[in-house]
Design a protein around this motif. Structure first.
Motif, PDB file in Angstrom:
ATOM      1  N   ARG A  10       1.023  -1.122   0.270  1.00 29.26           N
ATOM      2  CA  ARG A  10      -0.273  -0.388   0.156  1.00 29.26           C
ATOM      3  C   ARG A  10       0.715   1.590  -0.124  1.00 29.26           C
ATOM      4  NH1 ARG A  10      -1.625  -2.155   5.251  1.00 29.26           N
ATOM      5  NH2 ARG A  10      -0.379  -1.630   6.784  1.00 29.26           N
ATOM      6  N   ILE A  11       2.171   1.051   0.155  1.00 30.02           N
ATOM      7  CA  ILE A  11       3.008   1.860   0.035  1.00 30.02           C
ATOM      8  C   ILE A  11       2.973   2.807  -1.629  1.00 30.02           C
ATOM      9  CG2 ILE A  11       3.864   1.755   2.079  1.00 30.02           C
ATOM     10  CD1 ILE A  11       6.290   0.967   0.173  1.00 30.02           C
ATOM     11  N   GLY A  12       2.921   2.358  -1.753  1.00 29.28           N
ATOM     12  CA  GLY A  12       3.246   2.910  -3.167  1.00 29.28           C
ATOM     13  C   GLY A  12       4.025   2.361  -4.217  1.00 29.28           C
ATOM     14  N   ALA A  13       4.375   1.973  -5.043  1.00 31.53           N
ATOM     15  CA  ALA A  13       5.185   1.541  -5.889  1.00 31.53           C
ATOM     16  C   ALA A  13       6.722   2.359  -5.663  1.00 31.53           C
ATOM     17  CB  ALA A  13       5.714   1.313  -7.315  1.00 31.53           C
ATOM     18  N   ALA A  14       6.974   3.256  -5.219  1.00 31.05           N
ATOM     19  CA  ALA A  14       7.691   4.582  -6.177  1.00 31.05           C
ATOM     20  C   ALA A  14       7.978   5.302  -3.568  1.00 31.05           C
ATOM     21  CB  ALA A  14       7.936   5.561  -6.449  1.00 31.05           C
ATOM     22  N   ARG A  15       7.116   4.609  -2.895  1.00 28.64           N
ATOM     23  CA  ARG A  15       6.524   4.882  -1.502  1.00 28.64           C
ATOM     24  C   ARG A  15       6.127   6.558  -1.390  1.00 28.64           C
ATOM     25  NH1 ARG A  15      12.215   5.676   0.992  1.00 28.64           N
ATOM     26  NH2 ARG A  15      12.844   6.133  -0.848  1.00 28.64           N
ATOM     27  N   GLU A  16       5.378   6.512  -2.560  1.00 30.46           N
ATOM     28  CA  GLU A  16       4.188   7.726  -2.754  1.00 30.46           C
ATOM     29  C   GLU A  16       3.651   7.989  -1.316  1.00 30.46           C
ATOM     30  OE1 GLU A  16       3.457   5.558  -6.588  1.00 30.46           O
ATOM     31  OE2 GLU A  16       4.346   5.565  -4.775  1.00 30.46           O
ATOM     32  N   LEU A  17       3.189   7.047  -0.880  1.00 26.15           N
ATOM     33  CA  LEU A  17       2.030   7.088   0.348  1.00 26.15           C
ATOM     34  C   LEU A  17       3.335   8.059   1.571  1.00 26.15           C
ATOM     35  CD1 LEU A  17      -0.320   7.356   2.210  1.00 26.15           C
ATOM     36  CD2 LEU A  17      -0.136   4.536   2.382  1.00 26.15           C
ATOM     37  N   LYS A  18       4.364   7.307   1.879  1.00 25.73           N
ATOM     38  CA  LYS A  18       5.289   7.583   2.550  1.00 25.73           C
ATOM     39  C   LYS A  18       5.486   9.289   2.232  1.00 25.73           C
ATOM     40  CE  LYS A  18       9.938   7.145   3.477  1.00 25.73           C
ATOM     41  NZ  LYS A  18      10.298   7.789   4.999  1.00 25.73           N
ATOM     42  N   PHE A  19       5.632   9.466   1.119  1.00 29.37           N
ATOM     43  CA  PHE A  19       6.453  10.940   1.455  1.00 29.37           C
ATOM     44  C   PHE A  19       4.960  11.655   1.463  1.00 29.37           C
ATOM     45  CE2 PHE A  19       9.124   8.413  -1.142  1.00 29.37           C
ATOM     46  CZ  PHE A  19      10.391   9.351  -0.589  1.00 29.37           C
ATOM     47  N   TRP A  20       4.081  12.100   0.668  1.00 26.45           N
ATOM     48  CA  TRP A  20       2.679  12.517   1.071  1.00 26.45           C
ATOM     49  C   TRP A  20       2.287  12.316   2.029  1.00 26.45           C
ATOM     50  CZ3 TRP A  20      -0.592   8.491  -2.922  1.00 26.45           C
ATOM     51  CH2 TRP A  20       0.183   9.329  -3.814  1.00 26.45           C
ATOM     52  N   THR A  21       2.301  11.804   3.453  1.00 25.96           N
ATOM     53  CA  THR A  21       1.860  11.166   4.567  1.00 25.96           C
ATOM     54  C   THR A  21       2.753  12.440   5.603  1.00 25.96           C
ATOM     55  OG1 THR A  21       1.185   9.585   4.435  1.00 25.96           O
ATOM     56  CG2 THR A  21       1.679   9.903   6.365  1.00 25.96           C
ATOM     57  N   ARG A  42      -5.334   3.716  -4.379  1.00 24.52           N
ATOM     58  CA  ARG A  42      -6.247   2.406  -4.422  1.00 24.52           C
ATOM     59  C   ARG A  42      -6.315   2.052  -5.930  1.00 24.52           C
ATOM     60  NH1 ARG A  42      -7.194   5.839   0.549  1.00 24.52           N
ATOM     61  NH2 ARG A  42      -9.091   6.579  -0.916  1.00 24.52           N
ATOM     62  N   ARG A  43      -7.203   3.220  -6.793  1.00 23.10           N
ATOM     63  CA  ARG A  43      -7.150   2.916  -7.854  1.00 23.10           C
ATOM     64  C   ARG A  43      -6.189   2.269  -8.601  1.00 23.10           C
ATOM     65  NH1 ARG A  43      -9.144   7.570 -11.785  1.00 23.10           N
ATOM     66  NH2 ARG A  43      -6.749   7.784 -12.038  1.00 23.10           N
ATOM     67  N   THR A  44      -5.421   2.460  -8.810  1.00 25.80           N
ATOM     68  CA  THR A  44      -4.413   1.977  -9.485  1.00 25.80           C
ATOM     69  C   THR A  44      -3.542   0.746  -8.196  1.00 25.80           C
ATOM     70  OG1 THR A  44      -2.724   4.151  -9.159  1.00 25.80           O
ATOM     71  CG2 THR A  44      -1.309   1.903  -9.595  1.00 25.80           C
ATOM     72  N   ALA A 508      12.528  -1.645  -4.245  1.00 29.18           N
ATOM     73  CA  ALA A 508      12.340  -2.585  -3.527  1.00 29.18           C
ATOM     74  C   ALA A 508      12.139  -2.922  -2.013  1.00 29.18           C
ATOM     75  CB  ALA A 508      12.635  -4.313  -3.846  1.00 29.18           C
ATOM     76  N   TRP A 509      10.857  -1.328  -1.205  1.00 31.09           N
ATOM     77  CA  TRP A 509      10.750  -1.174  -0.435  1.00 31.09           C
ATOM     78  C   TRP A 509       9.645  -1.767   0.177  1.00 31.09           C
ATOM     79  CZ3 TRP A 509      14.146   2.503   1.535  1.00 31.09           C
ATOM     80  CH2 TRP A 509      14.878   2.747   0.856  1.00 31.09           C
ATOM     81  N   VAL A 510       9.837  -2.352   1.402  1.00 36.39           N
ATOM     82  CA  VAL A 510       8.416  -2.505   1.909  1.00 36.39           C
ATOM     83  C   VAL A 510       8.289  -2.018   3.354  1.00 36.39           C
ATOM     84  CG1 VAL A 510       7.883  -5.329   3.191  1.00 36.39           C
ATOM     85  CG2 VAL A 510       9.517  -5.178   0.988  1.00 36.39           C
ATOM     86  N   GLN A 511       7.127  -2.042   3.869  1.00 35.10           N
ATOM     87  CA  GLN A 511       6.739  -0.895   5.236  1.00 35.10           C
ATOM     88  C   GLN A 511       6.468  -1.833   5.903  1.00 35.10           C
ATOM     89  OE1 GLN A 511       2.284  -0.870   5.362  1.00 35.10           O
ATOM     90  NE2 GLN A 511       2.909   1.094   6.515  1.00 35.10           N
TER      91      GLN A 511
END
Length: 757
Positions: A10-21, A42-44, A508-511
């Protein structure tokens, strides 16, 4: 056959959610902007699963921070101290996860623990006597309707009531069974609402079923679901388990009127035997977890098809599924073009596992699949694996003797020698190792890797940062110093990069928790140290001060547990190979003049089997010796430290004591010093440093707060065995927070030290 996925990253392939949050935390992104970005992400994900041909696509597996925290909020389990802040829903949610310190109040975060046997951390719900559990949110329904509007019929995912109760803490006189009627009503409303909006399946995750269960546990589970399933209406209920088998309650579970049951055939040692022995109800759908959701190697189709073939004898309806959520693996191998083709084609991240599910479905429906090109290609792939062994490494492991795992003299004798040699005050103050990874630190490393800085320039910058760090610690008055770890991107990846036998990824990031992501290295071949790793930097730091500086290393068990392991040799063999490499580094640090060496085993508990009967043979009988092998060759006056965090260690303290370290620091603040009681009860001999404040929260502790914590600790720990330190490394905090917090820590230690005299 159909295919199902338990959960998706759920973090985004480029860690988008991390940076947005994180931008939202800093006030750089508004709440509506954060929510809109999350909607698009989520749609993606839904479209990606749909395009891959997955029929049962999860929704509500997305979270801004953690699924257990989402469930607590959904059920109204929001402690009053957070509600009283008077903030909005999302701000209150993040206050529970991270703590809050500002104009509206000062509250600590909820406790955080490891999610079963993974490196993912969950927020622990807190249930108090004044709390009434009831369906209080709409997030699962919102997510389902959102996907439906995108043309995707999803399988909503919610953590089940049994696991919710098993993983919660109870702050009062109420016990889990006192909440059953409230939970049954809340989950019944959940089912009713999903029926109204058109859901076909609801997945209720119950991983606690794979742990050791008592008769009262099974009675609680049966009570919850007997009542709940009688009210399920039109929605089909999938009971989803993972991380093991349900041997303690298999017959009871399958006898309940679930429409589907998800079983783990990867980590579930006895799952196949349970199905064969007791059968599986013909009226139910078996969701067979046969694609590994935790490791990253290509599925062996021949083996998996044999498993599926045997299951057909027991079950009429089979859905091919992942063994657990794909949250625990990266997004796609396609983001790693720099890897050699021989390695890349052996790997399967989340998207590749979607392809494996689809191909296994095709093969499973092919009555004569022996000549199917999909199977033949997979067979060739596994047959062509290259030899990854090194004779000299294997010989070194083979030649180990019992004496290599024993340090002399005894712990008691060493303690006397070290006390005289180090001349530390009572309640010595220190940190766990890392200091903030500022923009300057990261830029120095990235520019060097890009070739924009020469090695000489990079090293000069590094030494300047270390010198500043040493000066800061001396100014603050810390007793034992560290060099700051400015050369390290990650405590495992850094050492992996300096040992042979690892593969490294770029994306290859993992939350791990919240906005914290890790990039686990891949154990690909036999491991050995080919050159000194941290010796020169540590020796330089020690040359700058008369105070002891700790040499900082990551232990073999943590390196193994925080990497993706090989599957062609035993974990014991891998651990001992890494231990020998780290042992070489320990001995070189000692020879370079380091009087203290910290070998972190933050992940020791992580892969401890979920069932106690498997603890020793399957884990502790090699994990503890691997750590002892690392330090057994040092001199008596060299003090060995280790660090562990975010797990419940109380039940394995005897094994931790047997690691034969001289000092162990534990996470303790978020768990409200629970470890301290266990230390006293177990007669723990090793000196300890229970963390006195939480570094995963931005709030600054007060001096009074730390003084009170130390006074509580000293009621149960002898002053000459008690250290004062934060919970964990400081790399994620900003310099101002570190300066303020460490100032308070040192002053609090001095105050309590004066009181002892």
């Amino acid at each position: 056959m159909k295919t199902s996925v338990i959960g998706y990253p759920r973090i985004g392939a480029a860690r988008e959610l991390k940076f947005w949050t994180e931008a939202y935390f800093k006030g750089q992104l508004t709440e509506p902007e954060l929510k809109e970005n999350a909607r698009l992400l989520r749609r993606t994900h839904w479209k990606r699963l749909q395009e891959a041909g997955i029929e049962l696509i999860p929704s509500h597996d997305f979270s801004f921070y953690d699924g257990m925290l989402d469930t607590a909020v959904l059920l109204g389990a929001v402690p009053s101290r957070y509600r009283e802040l008077g903030q909005g829903e999302l701000a209150t949610y993040f206050a529970m996860a991270r703590g809050y310190q500002g104009a509206q109040g000062d509250v600590r975060a909820l406790s955080m623990r490891k999610w079963f046997n993974t490196n993912y951390h969950y927020i622990v719900p807190e249930l108090t006597d004044d709390l009434t559990l009831a369906l209080s949110g709409s997030k699962p329904f919102d997510d389902f309707l959102e996907a439906q509007a995108e043309g995707v019929l999803t399988k909503p995912v919610v953590i089940g009531p049994f696991t919710f109760l098993k993983l919660s803490t109870f702050k009062g006189s109420k016990k889990p069974e006192d909440y059953t009627s409230e939970l049954i009503e809340a989950y019944a409303q959940l089912l009713s609402r999903f029926g109204e909006i058109g859901a076909e399946w609801l997945q209720l995750d119950e991983p606690s079923l794979v742990t050791d269960l008592t008769e009262s546990d099974l009675a609680l589970f049966t009570k919850l679901y007997s009542s709940l399933l009688s009210r399920k209406g039109s929605v089909k209920v999938l009971l989803q388990t993972y991380f093991g088998d349900i041997r303690d309650g298999y017959t009871e579970v399958v006898s309940l009127p679930f429409d589907g049951i998800g079983l783990d055939f990867v980590e579930g040692k006895e799952t196949a035997a349970l199905v064969k022995k007791h059968g599986f109800p013909r009226s139910k759908v078996l969701f067979a977890g046969v694609v590994n959701g935790k490791n990253i190697w290509r599925n062996d189709y021949s083996h998996t098809l044999q498993v599926l073939s045997s299951l057909r004898e027991a079950a009429d309806q089979i859905v091919i599924s992942t063994s657990c959520s794909l949250l625990h693996v990266p997004y796609t191998v396609q983001a790693e073009p720099q890897l050699e083709e021989d390695a890349r084609r052996l790997l399967a991240f989340a998207d590749e596992k979607l392809q494996e599910l689809s191909e296994l479905r095709v093969l499973g429906e092919d009555a004569d699949h022996s000549q199917n090109p999909l199977l033949l290609a997979n067979v060739r792939l596994h047959q062509e694996k290259k030899n990854k062994t090194k004779d000299r490494v294997q010989a070194r492991v083979r030649d180990l003797s019992p004496g290599d795992f024993t340090r002399s003299p005894s712990f008691e004798e060493r303690s006397k020698v070290q006390k005289k040699h180090l001349q530390l005050p009572l309640l010595p103050t220190t940190t766990i190792g890392s200091f903030p990874q500022t923009r300057e630190v990261k830029l120095n490393r990235s520019r060097w890797k890009k070739g924009e800085l020469t090695t000489e320039q990079y090293q000069a910058n590094l030494r300047a940062m270390i010198a500043d760090c040493i000066r800061q610690q001396e100014r603050l008055g810390l007793d034992v110093l560290v060099h700051g770890e400015y050369e390290r991107n990650d405590m495992v990846e850094y050492f992996g990069e300096n040992l042979s036998g690892f593969l490294f990824t770029k994306q290859a990031w993992v939350q791990s928790y919240g906005t914290r992501c890790v990039k686990p290295p891949i154990l690909y071949a036999d491991i050995e140290r080919t050159a000194r790793i941290s010796v020169d930097i540590s020796a330089y730091a020690q040359s700058l001060t008369e105070k002891p500086v700790k040499g900082m290393l990551t232990g073999p068990v943590t390196i193994l547990n925080w990497s993706f392991p090989r599957e062609d040799i035993s974990t014991r063999e891998i651990a001992l190979q890494i231990a020998l490499a780290i042992r070489d580094e320990v001995l070189d640090l000692e020879a370079a003049g380091l009087r203290m060496i910290q070998v972190d085993e933050a992940a020791l508990k992580e892969k401890l089997p979920l069932r106690k009967s498997d603890w020793h043979e399957d884990y502790l009988d090699w994990a503890i010796p691997a750590f002892r092998l690392v330090h057994s060759g040092v001199k008596p006056e060299t003090q060995i430290h280790t660090h562990m965090c975010y797990s419940e260690f109380q039940e394995m303290l005897a094994s931790i004591d047997a690691m034969d370290a001289d000092v162990i620091s534990f996470e303790a603040s978020r768990s409200h010093l629970a470890i301290v009681d266990a230390i006293q009860d177990n007669g723990f001999r090793t000196a300890v440093g229970p963390g006195v404040y939480d570094i995963h929260s931005p709030r600054i502790p007060s001096q009074e707060e730390i003084v009170s914590t130390l006074q509580s600790m000293l009621e149960k720990i002898a002053p000459d065995k008690c250290w004062v330190n934060p919970d964990c490394g400081l790399k994620t905090r900003n310099p101002e927070e570190v300066e303020q917090s460490l100032t308070v820590l040192v002053q609090a230690a001095k105050q309590v030290r004066a009181e002892l005299h």
